[in-house]
Design a protein around this motif. Structure first.
Motif, PDB file in Angstrom:
ATOM      1  N   THR A  32      -8.993 -14.410  11.443  1.00  0.00           N
ATOM      2  CA  THR A  32      -7.899 -13.662  10.877  1.00  0.00           C
ATOM      3  C   THR A  32      -7.741 -12.636  12.117  1.00  0.00           C
ATOM      4  N   GLN A  33      -6.869 -11.778  11.718  1.00  0.00           N
ATOM      5  CA  GLN A  33      -6.600 -10.734  13.027  1.00  0.00           C
ATOM      6  C   GLN A  33      -7.191  -9.151  12.242  1.00  0.00           C
ATOM      7  N   HIS A 161      -4.399 -21.372  18.463  1.00  0.00           N
ATOM      8  CA  HIS A 161      -3.514 -21.568  17.603  1.00  0.00           C
ATOM      9  C   HIS A 161      -2.921 -23.152  17.558  1.00  0.00           C
ATOM     10  N   TYR A 167       5.659 -23.393  12.615  1.00  0.00           N
ATOM     11  CA  TYR A 167       4.537 -22.986  11.892  1.00  0.00           C
ATOM     12  C   TYR A 167       3.500 -22.707  13.248  1.00  0.00           C
ATOM     13  N   CYS A 169      -0.860 -22.262  13.281  1.00  0.00           N
ATOM     14  CA  CYS A 169      -2.243 -22.523  12.451  1.00  0.00           C
ATOM     15  C   CYS A 169      -3.305 -21.792  13.585  1.00  0.00           C
ATOM     16  N   GLN A 170      -3.973 -20.530  13.022  1.00  0.00           N
ATOM     17  CA  GLN A 170      -5.130 -20.150  13.704  1.00  0.00           C
ATOM     18  C   GLN A 170      -6.331 -21.158  13.392  1.00  0.00           C
ATOM     19  N   TYR A 181      -5.816 -21.240   9.156  1.00  0.00           N
ATOM     20  CA  TYR A 181      -4.761 -20.774   8.283  1.00  0.00           C
ATOM     21  C   TYR A 181      -3.456 -20.677   8.614  1.00  0.00           C
ATOM     22  N   LYS A 182      -2.287 -20.916   7.985  1.00  0.00           N
ATOM     23  CA  LYS A 182      -1.182 -21.261   8.446  1.00  0.00           C
ATOM     24  C   LYS A 182       0.055 -20.128   8.303  1.00  0.00           C
ATOM     25  N   GLU A 183       0.644 -19.754   9.368  1.00  0.00           N
ATOM     26  CA  GLU A 183       1.711 -18.837   9.202  1.00  0.00           C
ATOM     27  C   GLU A 183       2.889 -19.259   9.804  1.00  0.00           C
ATOM     28  N   ASP A 184       4.115 -18.529   9.581  1.00  0.00           N
ATOM     29  CA  ASP A 184       5.354 -18.772   9.957  1.00  0.00           C
ATOM     30  C   ASP A 184       5.408 -18.538  11.499  1.00  0.00           C
ATOM     31  N   HIS A 187       6.415 -14.939  12.950  1.00  0.00           N
ATOM     32  CA  HIS A 187       5.443 -14.037  12.887  1.00  0.00           C
ATOM     33  C   HIS A 187       4.526 -14.248  14.094  1.00  0.00           C
ATOM     34  N   PHE A 188       4.140 -15.252  14.482  1.00  0.00           N
ATOM     35  CA  PHE A 188       3.437 -15.640  15.538  1.00  0.00           C
ATOM     36  C   PHE A 188       4.100 -15.127  17.031  1.00  0.00           C
TER      37      PHE A 188
END
Length: 399
Positions: A32-33, A161, A167, A169-170, A181-184, A187-188
């Motif tokens: 996470t950040q 990532h 997408y 994924c970190q 975990y996946k994010e749009d 956003h990255f």
């Protein structure tokens, strides 16, 4: 501790050998950040919602630790200094023993702590996988990868990532498992990718304008929210060349005006405008002044004016070091850093062969040089005196 209720963890980070408190150590929930930094006395406080989290504790010059901490503490964390004993760079074909049976096609890789994340295509099941590879080229573990991955990118925190079409994924290690975990992707691109590097709470960003011929670097203190521009560079000659000699108006403004012209105008103009656009794209490379952080200081390798500019972590100017290595033929316009040893390198490419050269950060001269053993290598990186890279076998159609 409930995952829904915020809770606070406290602790102290110190040197395992001397017992001295360590400031600016990063304490982050793995994957996470969410994180913080230790203060001048080594103390930290972090509020979080995760239950039974794995914490990643890191500081330049020390071994990275992963700890499972589930109670508020205070926790006494001791980081061991990283041992550095070799001076030379070792050239390795890393992952060769992993891939020698050619069952796995290596698409990309990223250095992660003392290990490697590898993005591989498994021909046996026709699917992409993520593999964690140790120093001995042995696969520790591997998992199915996300759909249609394109590449691996390392962010300014050292997190890796997997990037896909829409997408990001970190990746992180949880015990002997790989998790992500996946994010749009948007956003990255907006919040993670712009950060170039960090030193403790200080984060560094770049801003370009005038067709990438003007460059500014910005430092922000994440602990206080304060920030400032600390360096600005301009290629005045190329900026002038971007101006229309007839009207002294910017070329971009002229193009906008042309867009409003009738079709007859474009037919008459013909190839002249095409040549102008080609000149703009082909002969105006971005201003080359990469920023790197080395041993707690900021270095801007100003290849426009021929200086290495050294700054403190807060952006305060320290000194200019004259250099001329960038004037040597076949200069590749890149700077590579071995963060473990505090060394900087540049490269030269001639007829597909890459030469790696170490830059003396005290004199600005080149020290040792090494010729890579393969042609047309890609993604060259240095870690703890070892050079890693991708290459394609001459008699095989994969990397």
């Amino acid at each position: 501790v409930s995952a829904q209720v915020p809770w606070t963890i406290t602790g102290n980070v110190s040197d395992a050998t001397t017992g001295e408190p360590l400031s600016y150590a990063a304490i982050r929930v793995a994957g996470t950040q969410n994180g913080t930094y230790s203060d001048e006395d080594g103390n930290f406080v972090l509020t979080l919602r995760e239950s039974d989290p794995i914490f990643e504790i890191s500081l330049i010059g020390y071994e990275r630790q992963f700890l499972a901490l589930s109670d508020p503490g205070p926790h006494m964390i001791k980081l061991a200094p990283r041992e550095i004993t070799l001076d030379a760079v070792t050239i390795t074909g890393g992952l060769q023993t992993v891939l020698e049976d050619q069952t796995l096609y290596l698409k990309d890789y990223a250095l992660y702590a003392h290990e490697i994340f590898a993005l591989v295509y498994n021909r046996a099941n026709n699917a992409f996988e993520i593999a964690l590879v140790d120093r001995d080229d042995e696969i520790v573990t591997q998992i199915p990868g996300p759909e249609k991955p394109l590449e691996l990118i390392t962010d300014c925190y050292g997190n890796v990532h997997v990037i896909g079409k829409d997408y990001a994924c970190q990746l992180y290690r949880y015990g002997d498992e790989i998790r992500y975990y996946k994010e749009d992707l948007s956003h990255f691109r907006a919040y993670v990718e712009p950060c170039l590097a960090t030193i403790g709470p200080f984060h560094y960003y770049s801003y370009s304008r005038l067709n990438n011929q003007a460059l500014k670097y910005y430092v922000q203190n994440a602990a206080t929210g304060n920030g400032q521009f600390f360096i600005e560079l301009k290629d005045e000659l190329k900026i002038q060349q971007l101006l229309d000699p007839g009207t002294d108006r910017p070329f971009l403004s002229q193009r906008q005006a042309m867009a409003r012209m009738p079709q007859e105008f474009w037919d008459e103009l013909g190839k002249a405008n095409e040549d102008a656009q080609f000149m703009q794209v082909a002969f105006f490379k971005p201003l080359n002044a990469p920023l790197q952080t080395i041993d707690g200081q900021v270095y801007v390798f100003d290849h426009l004016n021929g200086f290495i500019k050294r700054h403190r972590a807060d952006g305060f100017f320290y000194e200019d070091l004259p250099v001329d290595y960038h004037e040597r033929p076949h200069f590749n316009r890149e700077i590579l850093v071995d963060a473990d040893r505090g060394n900087a390198y540049t490269t030269y490419i001639r007829n597909g062969w890459t030469t790696l050269a170490e830059i003396d950060l005290e004199t600005g001269d080149l020290r040792q040089e090494w010729e890579m053993p393969r042609k047309w290598i890609d993604k060259l990186q240095i870690r703890d005196g070892v050079a890693y890279f991708l290459y394609r076998e001459a008699n095989y159609d994969d990397t």
